[in-house]
Design a protein around this motif. Sequence first.
Motif, PDB file in Angstrom:
ATOM      1  N   ALA A   1      -5.275   2.854  -0.451  1.00 18.79           N
ATOM      2  CA  ALA A   1      -3.921   2.813   0.112  1.00 18.79           C
ATOM      3  C   ALA A   1      -3.789   3.754   1.297  1.00 18.79           C
ATOM      4  O   ALA A   1      -3.145   3.424   2.299  1.00 18.79           O
ATOM      5  CB  ALA A   1      -2.890   3.161  -0.964  1.00 18.79           C
ATOM      6  N   VAL A   2      -4.413   4.931   1.210  1.00 14.01           N
ATOM      7  CA  VAL A   2      -4.383   5.897   2.310  1.00 14.01           C
ATOM      8  C   VAL A   2      -5.032   5.298   3.557  1.00 14.01           C
ATOM      9  O   VAL A   2      -4.583   5.534   4.680  1.00 14.01           O
ATOM     10  CB  VAL A   2      -5.095   7.209   1.894  1.00 14.01           C
ATOM     11  CG1 VAL A   2      -5.440   8.070   3.091  1.00 14.01           C
ATOM     12  CG2 VAL A   2      -4.227   7.989   0.923  1.00 14.01           C
ATOM     13  N   ILE A   3      -6.072   4.506   3.368  1.00 12.98           N
ATOM     14  CA  ILE A   3      -6.760   3.868   4.497  1.00 12.98           C
ATOM     15  C   ILE A   3      -5.961   2.680   5.023  1.00 12.98           C
ATOM     16  O   ILE A   3      -5.794   2.513   6.229  1.00 12.98           O
ATOM     17  CB  ILE A   3      -8.183   3.432   4.080  1.00 12.98           C
ATOM     18  CG1 ILE A   3      -9.026   4.665   3.766  1.00 12.98           C
ATOM     19  CG2 ILE A   3      -8.830   2.562   5.152  1.00 12.98           C
ATOM     20  CD1 ILE A   3     -10.311   4.369   3.015  1.00 12.98           C
ATOM     21  N   LEU A   4      -5.435   1.874   4.110  1.00 13.03           N
ATOM     22  CA  LEU A   4      -4.708   0.657   4.503  1.00 13.03           C
ATOM     23  C   LEU A   4      -3.400   0.972   5.233  1.00 13.03           C
ATOM     24  O   LEU A   4      -3.013   0.232   6.149  1.00 13.03           O
ATOM     25  CB  LEU A   4      -4.428  -0.182   3.254  1.00 13.03           C
ATOM     26  CG  LEU A   4      -4.180  -1.664   3.430  1.00 13.03           C
ATOM     27  CD1 LEU A   4      -5.282  -2.328   4.238  1.00 13.03           C
ATOM     28  CD2 LEU A   4      -4.031  -2.335   2.073  1.00 13.03           C
ATOM     29  N   GLN A   5      -2.732   2.045   4.847  1.00 17.08           N
ATOM     30  CA  GLN A   5      -1.447   2.397   5.462  1.00 17.08           C
ATOM     31  C   GLN A   5      -1.518   2.525   6.982  1.00 17.08           C
ATOM     32  O   GLN A   5      -0.786   1.823   7.682  1.00 17.08           O
ATOM     33  CB  GLN A   5      -0.912   3.695   4.860  1.00 17.08           C
ATOM     34  CG  GLN A   5      -0.108   3.505   3.620  1.00 17.08           C
ATOM     35  CD  GLN A   5       1.200   2.841   3.928  1.00 17.08           C
ATOM     36  OE1 GLN A   5       2.128   3.461   4.413  1.00 17.08           O
ATOM     37  NE2 GLN A   5       1.282   1.552   3.657  1.00 17.08           N
TER      38      GLN A   5
ATOM     39  N   SER B   1       0.829  -1.215   0.000  1.00 13.24           N
ATOM     40  CA  SER B   1       0.000   0.000   0.000  1.00 13.24           C
ATOM     41  C   SER B   1       0.863   1.265   0.000  1.00 13.24           C
ATOM     42  O   SER B   1       0.479   2.275  -0.598  1.00 13.24           O
ATOM     43  CB  SER B   1      -0.994  -0.001   1.161  1.00 13.24           C
ATOM     44  OG  SER B   1      -0.345   0.038   2.405  1.00 13.24           O
ATOM     45  N   ALA B   2       2.021   1.215   0.638  1.00 16.13           N
ATOM     46  CA  ALA B   2       2.930   2.369   0.595  1.00 16.13           C
ATOM     47  C   ALA B   2       3.398   2.618  -0.837  1.00 16.13           C
ATOM     48  O   ALA B   2       3.461   3.773  -1.286  1.00 16.13           O
ATOM     49  CB  ALA B   2       4.131   2.140   1.513  1.00 16.13           C
TER      50      ALA B   2
ATOM     51  N   ALA C   1       1.062  14.892   5.139  1.00 23.75           N
ATOM     52  CA  ALA C   1       0.819  14.564   3.727  1.00 23.75           C
ATOM     53  C   ALA C   1      -0.681  14.426   3.468  1.00 23.75           C
ATOM     54  O   ALA C   1      -1.191  14.882   2.447  1.00 23.75           O
ATOM     55  CB  ALA C   1       1.556  13.282   3.339  1.00 23.75           C
ATOM     56  N   GLY C   2      -1.386  13.806   4.413  1.00 23.68           N
ATOM     57  CA  GLY C   2      -2.832  13.653   4.282  1.00 23.68           C
ATOM     58  C   GLY C   2      -3.553  14.986   4.279  1.00 23.68           C
ATOM     59  O   GLY C   2      -4.503  15.186   3.512  1.00 23.68           O
ATOM     60  N   PHE C   3      -3.108  15.916   5.110  1.00 24.02           N
ATOM     61  CA  PHE C   3      -3.726  17.241   5.149  1.00 24.02           C
ATOM     62  C   PHE C   3      -3.446  18.016   3.860  1.00 24.02           C
ATOM     63  O   PHE C   3      -4.214  18.912   3.499  1.00 24.02           O
ATOM     64  CB  PHE C   3      -3.275  18.038   6.371  1.00 24.02           C
ATOM     65  CG  PHE C   3      -3.959  17.614   7.633  1.00 24.02           C
ATOM     66  CD1 PHE C   3      -5.352  17.664   7.752  1.00 24.02           C
ATOM     67  CD2 PHE C   3      -3.230  17.144   8.709  1.00 24.02           C
ATOM     68  CE1 PHE C   3      -5.996  17.256   8.912  1.00 24.02           C
ATOM     69  CE2 PHE C   3      -3.861  16.736   9.884  1.00 24.02           C
ATOM     70  CZ  PHE C   3      -5.242  16.791   9.976  1.00 24.02           C
TER      71      PHE C   3
END
Length: 156
Positions: free
Chosen positions: A59-63, A14-15, A93-95
């Motif tokens: 991927a953002v959720i799985l990480q 996922s990364a 990074a998410g923000f």
Amino acid sequence: MNTYLLLKWLHILSANVLFGTGIGIAFFKWITDRSGDVRAIRIVTERTVMADWIFTTPAVILQPVTGLILVYLAGYPLSSGWLSYALLLYLFAGFCWLPVVALQIKMRNLARVADQGNTPLPGQYWRYARIWFWLGVPAFIALLGVYWLMVFKPTF
């Protein structure tokens, strides 16, 4: 099968999806924007939004899910230096990414209108594109930092 290794594999996979899709999407959107071809920009922007939903979002959720379970299984405290910095960089990074997604949707809509009307892209599209680009730069650097921290696990 070893649960830890399966989770580690999912975490690494996922990364790579997150980083690879992110940089790939950004490159193709940015280079297509430079062409000025409204139809091409519309198509690539539509595909950019789609790719973010199909690849980047899972991927953002799985990480963090796999990462936090791995941390628990490995016995790392959340307050360990490298881990707390990795989490902070990931959140940063998410923000940056959340407004990028919203901007992509707005740019997609503007490109559709311009393409359907056979008109140039409005100035608002280009303002959004600049913000989109400059939010992507620190997000990219932050994810590079997360990779570095995950590999080297420095002690602070």
